[in-house]
Enzyme design. Structure first.
Site: not given
Length: 195
Positions: A45, A50, A104-105, A146-147, A150
């Site tokens: 995701g 991000q 997480c990226l 999760h996304e 963000h």
């Protein structure tokens, strides 16, 4: 085009993102670039904040988890779960909370068990700006939660207890300064140039 992923500590990750309309500039290209960036970084995701954009948009592809979850009747399997979410609204989160190791990226090299609801009902616009509503369970629900965090200015580390947060503080500070090895392009908010 692969976009740089914004690292922990950048203020854009803490902003509540803004809704967009069909006239958002180069939206199709942005969505394509976000998928390419996510795949390059081996993510499931990626939210617009991000990549430095405070807008309510995220992309998901749960296929890497396809082996891990059994099909449940009436729900898309996580292996076929590839979607674009524009201006999403979580209608409800429900069911027992369960722990799963998340990463997480924007926060490379840190993974922790996070409790999230088993189910989610979400309303959103797809890439064609058609309204959709979908009920998700298991890993698909977790990826979306999760996304969604963000675009609300929240990160998975916010869900950890005070002791765990204290233990991770030096690692998080190092990430924000660019003192971390990553296999994808990142933008660090406090990186010292010429190191």
């Amino acid at each position: 085009m692969k976009l740089p992923i914004v690292a922990y500590g950048d203020p854009v990750l803490r902003k509540k993102a803004e809704e967009i309309d069909e006239d958002y500039p180069n939206l199709k290209q942005l969505i394509d670039d976000m998928f390419e960036t996510m795949y390059n970084a081996r993510g499931v995701g990626l939210a617009a904040p991000q990549v430095g954009l405070p807008i309510r948009l995220f992309v998901v592809d749960g296929s890497p988890f396809g082996e891990d979850e059994e099909d449940s009747p009436g729900d898309p399997t996580v292996k076929d779960f590839k979607k674009v979410f524009i201006n999403p609204i979580i209608v409800k989160e429900y069911g027992d909370k369960w722990a799963f190791n998340e990463g997480c990226l924007s926060i490379p090299d840190i993974t922790e068990d996070v409790l999230r609801h088993a189910n989610v009902l979400i309303n959103y616009l797809d890439e064609n700006f058609e309204e959709q509503e979908i009920e998700l369970t298991g890993l698909a629900a977790r990826i979306v939660q999760h996304e969604y965090d963000h675009i609300e200015g929240k990160l998975f580390v916010d869900k950890l207890g005070p002791l765990k947060k204290t233990m991770l503080k030096s690692k998080l500070d190092a990430i924000s300064k660019g003192i971390v090895r990553v296999a994808y392009k990142m933008k660090f908010p406090f990186e010292k140039k010429g190191r």
